[in-house]
Design a protein around this motif. Structure first.
Motif, PDB file in Angstrom:
ATOM      1  N   ARG A  96      12.588 -10.933   0.104  1.00  0.00           N
ATOM      2  CA  ARG A  96      11.135 -10.990  -0.004  1.00  0.00           C
ATOM      3  C   ARG A  96      10.649 -12.430  -0.103  1.00  0.00           C
ATOM      4  NH1 ARG A  96       9.547  -8.240  -5.772  1.00  0.00           N
ATOM      5  NH2 ARG A  96       7.519  -9.232  -5.380  1.00  0.00           N
ATOM      6  N   ALA A  97      11.407 -13.286  -0.815  1.00  0.00           N
ATOM      7  CA  ALA A  97      11.023 -14.688  -0.946  1.00  0.00           C
ATOM      8  C   ALA A  97      11.197 -15.435   0.369  1.00  0.00           C
ATOM      9  CB  ALA A  97      11.850 -15.355  -2.042  1.00  0.00           C
ATOM     10  N   ALA A  98      12.271 -15.134   1.109  1.00  0.00           N
ATOM     11  CA  ALA A  98      12.519 -15.813   2.384  1.00  0.00           C
ATOM     12  C   ALA A  98      11.475 -15.414   3.431  1.00  0.00           C
ATOM     13  CB  ALA A  98      13.923 -15.489   2.886  1.00  0.00           C
ATOM     14  N   ILE A  99      11.133 -14.133   3.497  1.00  0.00           N
ATOM     15  CA  ILE A  99      10.117 -13.677   4.444  1.00  0.00           C
ATOM     16  C   ILE A  99       8.770 -14.319   4.137  1.00  0.00           C
ATOM     17  CG2 ILE A  99       8.791 -11.674   5.222  1.00  0.00           C
ATOM     18  CD1 ILE A  99      11.365 -10.008   4.721  1.00  0.00           C
ATOM     19  N   ALA A 100       8.365 -14.253   2.858  1.00  0.00           N
ATOM     20  CA  ALA A 100       7.092 -14.855   2.466  1.00  0.00           C
ATOM     21  C   ALA A 100       7.124 -16.363   2.623  1.00  0.00           C
ATOM     22  CB  ALA A 100       6.764 -14.474   1.019  1.00  0.00           C
ATOM     23  N   ALA A 153       6.506  -0.199  -5.087  1.00  0.00           N
ATOM     24  CA  ALA A 153       7.158  -0.634  -3.841  1.00  0.00           C
ATOM     25  C   ALA A 153       8.566  -1.150  -4.115  1.00  0.00           C
ATOM     26  CB  ALA A 153       6.319  -1.715  -3.165  1.00  0.00           C
ATOM     27  N   THR A 154       8.742  -1.854  -5.223  1.00  0.00           N
ATOM     28  CA  THR A 154      10.069  -2.342  -5.596  1.00  0.00           C
ATOM     29  C   THR A 154      10.999  -1.176  -5.893  1.00  0.00           C
ATOM     30  OG1 THR A 154       9.134  -4.372  -6.513  1.00  0.00           O
ATOM     31  CG2 THR A 154      11.358  -3.800  -7.207  1.00  0.00           C
ATOM     32  N   ARG A 155      10.460  -0.162  -6.557  1.00  0.00           N
ATOM     33  CA  ARG A 155      11.251   1.038  -6.854  1.00  0.00           C
ATOM     34  C   ARG A 155      11.756   1.686  -5.562  1.00  0.00           C
ATOM     35  NH1 ARG A 155      14.437   3.570 -10.633  1.00  0.00           N
ATOM     36  NH2 ARG A 155      14.146   5.814 -10.564  1.00  0.00           N
ATOM     37  N   LEU A 156      10.903   1.725  -4.549  1.00  0.00           N
ATOM     38  CA  LEU A 156      11.321   2.255  -3.253  1.00  0.00           C
ATOM     39  C   LEU A 156      12.374   1.356  -2.607  1.00  0.00           C
ATOM     40  CD1 LEU A 156       7.913   3.341  -1.671  1.00  0.00           C
ATOM     41  CD2 LEU A 156       9.761   4.855  -2.404  1.00  0.00           C
ATOM     42  N   ALA A 157      12.152   0.044  -2.693  1.00  0.00           N
ATOM     43  CA  ALA A 157      13.043  -0.900  -2.016  1.00  0.00           C
ATOM     44  C   ALA A 157      14.447  -0.888  -2.608  1.00  0.00           C
ATOM     45  CB  ALA A 157      12.460  -2.302  -2.078  1.00  0.00           C
ATOM     46  N   VAL A 158      14.579  -0.734  -3.939  1.00  0.00           N
ATOM     47  CA  VAL A 158      15.919  -0.784  -4.546  1.00  0.00           C
ATOM     48  C   VAL A 158      16.731   0.472  -4.259  1.00  0.00           C
ATOM     49  CG1 VAL A 158      15.269  -2.388  -6.392  1.00  0.00           C
ATOM     50  CG2 VAL A 158      15.080   0.086  -6.783  1.00  0.00           C
ATOM     51  N   THR A 159      16.125   1.470  -3.630  1.00  0.00           N
ATOM     52  CA  THR A 159      16.915   2.619  -3.193  1.00  0.00           C
ATOM     53  C   THR A 159      17.754   2.274  -1.961  1.00  0.00           C
ATOM     54  OG1 THR A 159      15.150   3.493  -1.762  1.00  0.00           O
ATOM     55  CG2 THR A 159      15.172   4.218  -4.063  1.00  0.00           C
ATOM     56  N   GLY A 160      17.415   1.188  -1.280  1.00  0.00           N
ATOM     57  CA  GLY A 160      18.163   0.809  -0.091  1.00  0.00           C
ATOM     58  C   GLY A 160      18.768  -0.572  -0.128  1.00  0.00           C
ATOM     59  N   TYR A 165       6.135  -4.453   1.816  1.00  0.00           N
ATOM     60  CA  TYR A 165       4.988  -4.620   0.913  1.00  0.00           C
ATOM     61  C   TYR A 165       5.203  -5.772  -0.057  1.00  0.00           C
ATOM     62  CZ  TYR A 165       1.049  -3.589  -2.090  1.00  0.00           C
ATOM     63  OH  TYR A 165      -0.126  -3.698  -2.789  1.00  0.00           O
ATOM     64  N   VAL A 166       6.375  -5.803  -0.710  1.00  0.00           N
ATOM     65  CA  VAL A 166       6.593  -6.847  -1.709  1.00  0.00           C
ATOM     66  C   VAL A 166       6.725  -8.225  -1.065  1.00  0.00           C
ATOM     67  CG1 VAL A 166       7.607  -5.279  -3.403  1.00  0.00           C
ATOM     68  CG2 VAL A 166       9.105  -6.460  -1.766  1.00  0.00           C
ATOM     69  N   SER A 167       7.148  -8.276   0.190  1.00  0.00           N
ATOM     70  CA  SER A 167       7.285  -9.558   0.877  1.00  0.00           C
ATOM     71  C   SER A 167       5.931 -10.128   1.283  1.00  0.00           C
ATOM     72  CB  SER A 167       8.159  -9.413   2.127  1.00  0.00           C
ATOM     73  OG  SER A 167       9.450  -8.961   1.800  1.00  0.00           O
ATOM     74  N   LEU A 168       5.080  -9.289   1.847  1.00  0.00           N
ATOM     75  CA  LEU A 168       3.807  -9.765   2.383  1.00  0.00           C
ATOM     76  C   LEU A 168       2.698  -9.767   1.338  1.00  0.00           C
ATOM     77  CD1 LEU A 168       3.821  -7.932   5.850  1.00  0.00           C
ATOM     78  CD2 LEU A 168       4.522 -10.272   5.329  1.00  0.00           C
ATOM     79  N   PHE A 169       2.555  -8.673   0.627  1.00  0.00           N
ATOM     80  CA  PHE A 169       1.424  -8.534  -0.287  1.00  0.00           C
ATOM     81  C   PHE A 169       1.738  -9.060  -1.689  1.00  0.00           C
ATOM     82  CE2 PHE A 169       0.557  -5.549   3.096  1.00  0.00           C
ATOM     83  CZ  PHE A 169      -0.788  -5.763   3.344  1.00  0.00           C
ATOM     84  N   SER A 170       2.839  -8.577  -2.281  1.00  0.00           N
ATOM     85  CA  SER A 170       3.161  -8.982  -3.648  1.00  0.00           C
ATOM     86  C   SER A 170       3.531 -10.459  -3.741  1.00  0.00           C
ATOM     87  CB  SER A 170       4.320  -8.134  -4.188  1.00  0.00           C
ATOM     88  OG  SER A 170       4.029  -6.766  -4.086  1.00  0.00           O
ATOM     89  N   MET A 171       4.210 -10.975  -2.714  1.00  0.00           N
ATOM     90  CA  MET A 171       4.770 -12.317  -2.786  1.00  0.00           C
ATOM     91  C   MET A 171       3.831 -13.389  -2.264  1.00  0.00           C
ATOM     92  SD  MET A 171       8.029 -13.182  -3.794  1.00  0.00           S
ATOM     93  CE  MET A 171       6.985 -13.843  -5.083  1.00  0.00           C
ATOM     94  N   LEU A 172       2.853 -13.020  -1.432  1.00  0.00           N
ATOM     95  CA  LEU A 172       2.017 -14.041  -0.806  1.00  0.00           C
ATOM     96  C   LEU A 172       0.530 -13.712  -0.881  1.00  0.00           C
ATOM     97  CD1 LEU A 172       1.873 -16.678   0.809  1.00  0.00           C
ATOM     98  CD2 LEU A 172       2.184 -15.341   2.907  1.00  0.00           C
ATOM     99  N   ILE A 173       0.117 -12.635  -0.247  1.00  0.00           N
ATOM    100  CA  ILE A 173      -1.314 -12.357  -0.125  1.00  0.00           C
ATOM    101  C   ILE A 173      -1.977 -12.151  -1.483  1.00  0.00           C
ATOM    102  CG2 ILE A 173      -3.018 -10.757   0.829  1.00  0.00           C
ATOM    103  CD1 ILE A 173      -1.051 -10.252   3.131  1.00  0.00           C
ATOM    104  N   GLY A 174      -1.318 -11.407  -2.373  1.00  0.00           N
ATOM    105  CA  GLY A 174      -1.898 -11.174  -3.689  1.00  0.00           C
ATOM    106  C   GLY A 174      -2.141 -12.457  -4.462  1.00  0.00           C
ATOM    107  N   PHE A 175      -1.218 -13.406  -4.334  1.00  0.00           N
ATOM    108  CA  PHE A 175      -1.355 -14.661  -5.070  1.00  0.00           C
ATOM    109  C   PHE A 175      -2.489 -15.535  -4.540  1.00  0.00           C
ATOM    110  CE2 PHE A 175       2.970 -13.724  -6.528  1.00  0.00           C
ATOM    111  CZ  PHE A 175       2.835 -14.038  -7.876  1.00  0.00           C
ATOM    112  N   VAL A 176      -2.834 -15.388  -3.264  1.00  0.00           N
ATOM    113  CA  VAL A 176      -3.963 -16.140  -2.720  1.00  0.00           C
ATOM    114  C   VAL A 176      -5.227 -15.830  -3.519  1.00  0.00           C
ATOM    115  CG1 VAL A 176      -5.437 -16.464  -0.701  1.00  0.00           C
ATOM    116  CG2 VAL A 176      -2.962 -16.267  -0.409  1.00  0.00           C
TER     117      VAL A 176
END
Length: 287
Positions: A41-45, A24-31, A216-227
């Protein structure tokens, strides 16, 4: 026994979620540039975490918990996302996923230093063998244009292992979702300020895939996964549950091949398989 089983299940859920992080990060850094991606991602989470803490009326952490929370924030909110975003500008997500094989060892080392755990000697033997396979893979690729990306991935693994171990120790007192939520809230003022400063003039050229990666990285990688992840580490032990991270390269390579169309070489698969075997053996001696 029940706590160990629950820890493994929660840890497995966390690993499954994290497996999509690098693709997901690989996709995000294309834009998006790496700094904007990290703070966005940190601010959203962080905003979601703040709302969650307020809605459930969670009490504030004790003064003695603030420094460990800062360490968690620096490791998993800022350090790992930023370093991997820069790395993924020069390496494929398939290549970067192989380095995730070092995370169980890094997590276990910091689990000893910060969590007071004491795995048996054979644990370190097998974990060390797995790490040697990763080092051999990196060295065998030569010192080309991707060497900087490899070094960034190694640095990311170190700060992430520290953040995992520190967060797991805190989770025993605060709870898993509370730890990552408070770490995100502590970093929110700085992340939001940098976000405003790094806003691009236009988002017109950002593809839907890049937006999807950011989501994805904002919601899942940064918050939900860590729960799930911090709860699993606290319940089942940092060294033992941390070995589940060796499933992440397999899942990550699969996603890189299916979603991004990246080449997954036989050498990548061989190294990943060897590392998984080493750390699966190490898990038996984690306690």
């Amino acid at each position: 026994m029940q706590a160990t089983r629950s820890g493994l299940m929660n840890g497995l859920a966390g690993v499954a979620i994290f497996s999509g992080s690098l693709p997901a990060t690989r996709l995000a850094v294309t834009g998006f540039d790496p700094v904007f991606l990290t703070v966005a991602r940190a601010a959203i989470a962080g905003g979601l975490a703040l709302a969650l803490l307020l809605a459930l009326r969670q009490k504030r952490p004790a003064a003695g918990d603030l420094l460990p929370l800062v360490v968690v924030a620096l490791g998993v909110v800022v350090g790992f996302p930023l370093l991997t975003a820069y790395a993924l500008e020069t390496v494929t997500s398939a290549r970067s996923v192989v380095f995730i094989g070092l995370l169980p060892l890094a997590t276990a080392i910091f689990g000893v230093l910060r969590g007071g755990e004491r795995p048996r000697p054979l644990f370190w033997l097998f974990s060390g063998l797995g790490s040697l396979l990763i080092a051999g893979f990196a060295a065998g690729q030569g010192l080309g244009a991707t060497s900087t990306g490899d070094l960034l991935m190694l640095a990311a693994i170190l700060v992430c292992g520290l953040g995992y171990a520190e967060g797991a120790a805190l989770s025993r007192r605060l709870g898993g979702w509370q730890v990552i939520s408070w770490a995100l809230v502590l970093s929110l003022p700085v992340m939001a300020a940098v976000l405003v400063l790094r806003l691009p003039q236009s988002f017109a050229g950002v593809s839907p895939a890049a937006w999807g990666g950011l989501a994805y990285v904002s919601l899942f990688s940064m918050l939900i996964g860590f729960v799930f992840w911090y709860r699993g580490l606290a319940q089942g032990g940092i060294a033992a549950v941390g070995q589940l991270q060796l499933l992440q390269p397999f899942l990550g390579l699969t996603l890189a091949g299916l979603l991004l169309g990246e080449e997954v070489s036989p050498l990548m698969l061989a190294v990943t398989t060897g590392v998984v075997g080493c750390v699966a053996a190490a898990r038996k001696f984690a306690r």
